[in-house]
Scaffold this active site. Structure first.
Site, mmCIF file in Angstrom:
data_model
loop_
_atom_site.group_PDB
_atom_site.id
_atom_site.type_symbol
_atom_site.label_atom_id
_atom_site.label_comp_id
_atom_site.label_asym_id
_atom_site.label_seq_id
_atom_site.Cartn_x
_atom_site.Cartn_y
_atom_site.Cartn_z
ATOM 1 N N ASN A 20 -0.624 9.932 -1.427
ATOM 2 C CA ASN A 20 -0.112 8.736 -0.756
ATOM 3 C C ASN A 20 0.068 9.090 0.707
ATOM 4 O O ASN A 20 0.938 9.887 1.019
ATOM 5 C CB ASN A 20 1.223 8.337 -1.373
ATOM 6 C CG ASN A 20 1.248 6.868 -1.680
ATOM 7 O OD1 ASN A 20 0.513 6.096 -1.093
ATOM 8 N ND2 ASN A 20 2.105 6.468 -2.592
ATOM 9 N N CYS A 21 -0.730 8.545 1.610
ATOM 10 C CA CYS A 21 -0.896 9.202 2.898
ATOM 11 C C CYS A 21 -1.046 8.250 4.068
ATOM 12 O O CYS A 21 -0.922 7.043 3.935
ATOM 13 C CB CYS A 21 -2.146 10.085 2.844
ATOM 14 S SG CYS A 21 -2.577 10.662 1.207
ATOM 15 N N GLY A 22 -1.343 8.826 5.244
ATOM 16 C CA GLY A 22 -1.660 8.054 6.437
ATOM 17 C C GLY A 22 -3.117 8.268 6.811
ATOM 18 O O GLY A 22 -3.590 9.405 6.835
ATOM 19 N N SER A 226 -3.501 12.191 7.164
ATOM 20 C CA SER A 226 -2.265 12.957 7.004
ATOM 21 C C SER A 226 -1.788 12.766 5.572
ATOM 22 O O SER A 226 -1.636 11.634 5.120
ATOM 23 C CB SER A 226 -1.217 12.432 7.995
ATOM 24 O OG SER A 226 0.051 12.946 7.696
#
Length: 415
Positions: A20-22, A226
Site C-alpha cells: 500500500n504505497c505512494g 514509495s
C-alpha cells in the site's frame, strides 16, 4: 543476516504479502530528455515520504525506487564503448555480499547469455553511498553491479532475448545451493528502461545511487514509488518500481491469479517467443509480493506480443453495466478476454512504462485516487495525491484524475 521472507510461523504466511504505497511519474510529453526530469522524479518520491514506511532506526525504508530511460550518452561519457542505442541492453544486478558467490552469479549470467546468443560487454561497479541507508537495510544490502549485453537482433527481439536470459538465470540461482542466493536479483534488464531501487527511504534514492545526481544523466520519463507494505517484510528486491509497473493498493484475488497463470503454462503457445517459451517458466516468480506477481504477468503478456494498453486491459478490465455503458466493440473485447484471463482485482492504482509509453490506470473499484497535471511546456505529472510537484497557475494547461477502469496513456515518441 537475512534477506528474504521468514518461514510461515504463527499467524504469518509469506503468501499473504501485500503493498500500500505512494506512486507517481513525471514525463516530457514530446520525449525531450533532460536531467530536470530525473530531478523532478526524485522530488515526487520525496514528496510522498509519508506514504512509505520506515523502521525503528528512522533510516531504513520499506523500499523506494525510480524507473528511467537508459541514459546512453551518460554511459558513453564515462568511457564505455557501446553499440548504438537499442542494440544493447543494460540493467542493475543485485549480487551476494560474499565475493566468491557474487563471482559464481556473474559467471552463470555470462554462460546463460552466451548460450542464448548474446555477449556480455561490460560489468560496471555502480557507485553507491552506503552511509545514507539505515543499519537494518545495511544487513541485507547486496553488491550492486551493472551489466551491458549486446546481440545481433533488432531492438524488440533483443528485448525478448534479455527477458529470456533473465528468467533462466533467476531460476538457476533460485535452485542453486548458494548461501546468499536470496541476495541475487535483477531489477531490470532492458534496451529501453532502467530501475534504481532498494530498501531505501524516498530521500535516500538519489544520494544512494550517485549516478542519478549527475547532470549528464538524462531521461524523458521518471516513474517513482514509495512502499508501505500492509503485512509484509521489507526486502531490497520487493522495492518498486518493478520492470513495467508501480502499484498502490492490493491485489485481493492474487492467490487465484497466481494459480491460474501456473495452470495455463501447460497449454501456452507463442509465435514470438517460439522455443524460448518453456525457458521463461514459471511466469510468476515464487515468494514475491502481489505487486511483483502482477508485474510478472504484465511483462509476459507484453513480451508475447501484446501492447502495454492491451495487456493492462486484460489484467485490469473496467466494469460495464447500466451505470457505466461502453461501446459494444469494447464490451466484446472484455468478454473475449475473460475466457482466458481472470481480472487481477484491487483496490489498485497502477503507473506503468515500457520506456516509450508511460501512464496510469485505476482498477474498476476506483478506491486508490490519482491525479495528474499537464503544463504548457509539455510536462505531465501524476501522483497518488495533489502537490507532488508545484507549478505556477498560469503554466497549468489541464488538471484531471484517473477514473475507474480508464487508462491514461502518454506516447513520448509521437508526443
Amino acid at each position: 543476516m537475512q534477506n528474504g521472507l521468514p518461514k510461515a510461523q504463527g499467524l504469518y504466511r509469506p503468501e499473504n504479502e501485500h503493498d500500500n504505497c505512494g506512486i507517481g511519474f513525471v514525463a516530457h510529453i514530446k520525449g525531450q530528455k533532460s536531467h530536470d526530469i530525473i530531478k523532478r522524479g526524485l522530488e515526487v518520491l520525496v514528496n510522498m515520504t509519508h506514504r512509505g514506511a520506515e523502521s525503528a532506526d528512522n533510516k531504513t525504508g520499506d523500499g523506494a525506487g525510480i524507473l528511467v530511460q537508459v541514459p546512453h550518452e551518460y554511459y558513453v561519457s564515462k568511457g564505455l564503448k557501446l553499440p548504438l542505442p537499442g542494440r544493447y541492453g543494460t540493467g542493475l544486478v543485485f549480487l551476494p555480499k560474499l565475493s566468491d558467490e557474487a563471482e559464481v552469479c556473474k559467471t552463470q549470467f555470462q554462460n546463460v547469455a552466451e548460450a542464448e546468443g548474446l555477449k556480455v560487454l561490460h560489468w560496471r561497479e555502480v557507485p553507491v553511498d552506503s552511509s545514507v541507508v539505515g543499519e537494518i537495510a545495511l544487513r541485507s544490502e547486496p553488491t550492486v553491479m551493472q551489466v551491458f549485453v549486446s546481440g545481433n537482433y533488432e531492438e524488440d527481439a533483443l528485448e525478448r532475448k534479455l527477458f529470456v536470459v533473465r528468467k533462466i538465470i533467476e531460476r538457476e540461482i533460485r535452485e542453486s545451493n548458494l548461501k546468499q542466493k536470496d541476495f541475487f536479483y535483477i531489477p531490470s534488464l532492458s534496451t529501453k528502461i532502467m530501475v534504481f531501487k532498494g530498501m531505501l527511504m524516498p530521500d535516500q534514492v538519489g544520494p544512494y545511487y550517485l549516478d542519478l545526481l549527475d547532470t549528464k544523466f538524462t531521461s524523458a520519463i521518471a516513474l517513482s514509488h514509495s512502499r508501505f507494505s500492509t503485512n509484509t517484510f521489507p526486502r531490497w528486491d520487493l522495492a518498486q518500481p518493478f520492470r513495467f509497473i508501480a502499484h498502490n493498493g492490493e491485489i485481493n484475488t492474487v492467490r487465484g491469479n497466481r494459480l491460474w497463470m501456473q495452470a495455463r503454462e501447460a497449454i501456452m503457445k507463442s509465435d514470438l517467443l517460439g522455443d524460448d517459451l518453456q525457458k521463461v517458466f514459471p511466469i510468476i516468480e515464487p515468494n514475491k509480493s502481489d505487486s511483483a506477481s502482477l508485474d510478472n504477468a504484465m511483462e509476459f503478456l507484453f513480451m508475447a506480443g501484446r501492447t502495454l494498453p492491451h495487456a493492462l486491459c486484460m489484467l485490469i478490465p473496467e466494469s460495464f453495466n447500466e451505470k457505466n455503458p461502453i461501446p459494444d466493440s469494447l464490451k466484446a473485447f472484455y468478454e473475449y478476454h475473460t475466457t482466458f484471463m481472470e481480472p487481477w482485482d484491487g483496490p489498485a492504482s497502477i503507473v506503468y512504462s515500457d520506456g516509450r509509453y508511460i501512464g496510469g490506470t485505476l482498477d474498476r473499484n476506483g478506491l486508490r485516487p490519482s491525479r495528474y497535471v499537464i503544463t504548457h511546456d509539455d510536462l505531465i505529472v501524476m501522483g497518488s495525491e495533489v502537490g507532488v510537484q508545484n507549478f505556477a497557475p498560469e503554466n497549468v494547461k489541464y488538471k484531471g484524475r484517473l477514473r475507474p477502469g480508464k487508462i491514461l496513456l502518454v506516447d513520448t515518441l509521437f508526443g
